[in-house]
Design a protein around this motif. Structure first.
Motif, PDB file in Angstrom:
ATOM      1  N   ASN A 172      58.209 -20.953  37.930  1.00 53.93           N
ATOM      2  CA  ASN A 172      59.075 -19.826  37.555  1.00 53.93           C
ATOM      3  C   ASN A 172      60.010 -19.415  38.689  1.00 53.93           C
ATOM      4  N   ILE A 173      59.537 -19.455  39.909  1.00 54.53           N
ATOM      5  CA  ILE A 173      60.396 -19.135  41.058  1.00 54.53           C
ATOM      6  C   ILE A 173      61.507 -20.177  41.181  1.00 54.53           C
ATOM      7  N   ILE A 174      61.159 -21.441  41.040  1.00 53.97           N
ATOM      8  CA  ILE A 174      62.169 -22.513  41.099  1.00 53.97           C
ATOM      9  C   ILE A 174      63.183 -22.339  39.971  1.00 53.97           C
ATOM     10  N   GLY A 175      62.682 -22.075  38.764  1.00 55.34           N
ATOM     11  CA  GLY A 175      63.586 -21.856  37.629  1.00 55.34           C
ATOM     12  C   GLY A 175      64.528 -20.684  37.849  1.00 55.34           C
ATOM     13  N   TYR A 176      64.021 -19.623  38.448  1.00 52.28           N
ATOM     14  CA  TYR A 176      64.841 -18.447  38.756  1.00 52.28           C
ATOM     15  C   TYR A 176      65.921 -18.791  39.775  1.00 52.28           C
ATOM     16  N   LYS A 177      65.538 -19.491  40.841  1.00 50.06           N
ATOM     17  CA  LYS A 177      66.497 -19.865  41.878  1.00 50.06           C
ATOM     18  C   LYS A 177      67.537 -20.850  41.358  1.00 50.06           C
ATOM     19  N   MET A 178      67.173 -21.651  40.367  1.00 51.06           N
ATOM     20  CA  MET A 178      68.127 -22.597  39.764  1.00 51.06           C
ATOM     21  C   MET A 178      69.024 -21.925  38.728  1.00 51.06           C
ATOM     22  N   GLY A 179      68.681 -20.676  38.363  1.00 45.88           N
ATOM     23  CA  GLY A 179      69.474 -19.967  37.370  1.00 45.88           C
ATOM     24  C   GLY A 179      69.068 -20.257  35.934  1.00 45.88           C
ATOM     25  N   VAL A 180      67.938 -20.944  35.748  1.00 45.99           N
ATOM     26  CA  VAL A 180      67.456 -21.273  34.407  1.00 45.99           C
ATOM     27  C   VAL A 180      66.676 -20.111  33.815  1.00 45.99           C
ATOM     28  N   LYS A 181      66.001 -19.327  34.655  1.00 45.45           N
ATOM     29  CA  LYS A 181      65.228 -18.184  34.213  1.00 45.45           C
ATOM     30  C   LYS A 181      65.882 -16.896  34.707  1.00 45.45           C
ATOM     31  N   ASP A 182      65.780 -15.837  33.912  1.00 46.35           N
ATOM     32  CA  ASP A 182      66.339 -14.541  34.282  1.00 46.35           C
ATOM     33  C   ASP A 182      65.458 -13.795  35.269  1.00 46.35           C
ATOM     34  N   GLU A 183      64.148 -14.096  35.244  1.00 48.03           N
ATOM     35  CA  GLU A 183      63.182 -13.406  36.094  1.00 48.03           C
ATOM     36  C   GLU A 183      62.331 -14.436  36.828  1.00 48.03           C
ATOM     37  N   PRO A 184      61.869 -14.119  38.050  1.00 53.17           N
ATOM     38  CA  PRO A 184      61.060 -15.081  38.803  1.00 53.17           C
ATOM     39  C   PRO A 184      59.581 -15.101  38.417  1.00 53.17           C
ATOM     40  N   TRP A 185      59.224 -14.519  37.289  1.00 53.06           N
ATOM     41  CA  TRP A 185      57.827 -14.555  36.855  1.00 53.06           C
ATOM     42  C   TRP A 185      57.758 -15.196  35.517  1.00 53.06           C
TER      43      TRP A 185
END
Length: 191
Positions: free
Chosen positions: A178-191
């Protein structure tokens, strides 16, 4: 018991659980279309929300089953009689894969149902529930239909170490992905 035997138990316990770990991600990729709850509400809240769709549920679960069949096929090509921990019976293996994969997504939907009842919005943080809802769902179905296999793989004697390691891995991998997805802009939240 030697450390190599314990390590082998852990590897097998993780290996056979892959078909339960992948359906959630695949459901998000495949999803869209008609919501599982058909847009209905219960006591003023959506039952599940727009994020849980029939296409994601069926497609995600079947992807887990197909991945499991591929894994078992590879084990057969390598000469494994117990299919690297799944067991010798193809019929039981297919049933187990369906329990893992569909149970995983049913657990995820149960988590969404609980979040809606608690007033937690889609994508909002729900510690432990976010990480373990699919584990509860998959283990619930496996225990109902394959209790002996679950006991011998995750709870009998030193196998409890496998279960504890699996829970730690699920928690850590969920956070990292989830953190990686957040940093990549794929997820809105890092959780």
């Amino acid at each position: 018991m030697e450390i190599t035997e314990i390590l082998m138990m852990v590897v097998i316990g993780f290996w056979v659980y892959i078909p339960a770990m992948l359906p959630n991600s695949n459901a998000a990729l495949i999803g869209g279309g008609t919501p599982v709850d058909f847009g209905k509400s219960w006591k003023g809240q959506r039952i599940l929300g727009d994020g849980k769709t029939w296409r994601g549920f069926i497609g995600g679960a079947l992807s887990g089953v197909l991945i499991g069949i591929l894994m078992i096929g590879i084990s057969v090509l390598c000469g494994s009689e117990d299919h690297w921990g799944f067991g010798p019976s193809w019929a039981d293996n297919i049933g187990l894969l369906f329990c893992m994969s569909f149970g995983s997504l049913i657990g995820d939907m149960m988590g969404s149902f609980v979040k809606r009842r608690l007033g937690i919005g889609r994508g909002a943080k729900a510690p432990l529930l976010d990480q373990f809802d699919y584990v509860v769902g998959s283990f619930l179905l496996m225990v109902i239909f394959y209790p002996g296999w679950v006991y011998s793989t995750y709870f009998e004697g030193y196998h409890i170490i496998v279960f504890v390691m699996l829970l730690l891995f699920v928690y850590a991998s969920h956070r990292i992905v989830n953190i990686i997805g957040y940093k990549m802009g794929v997820k809105d939240e890092p959780w």
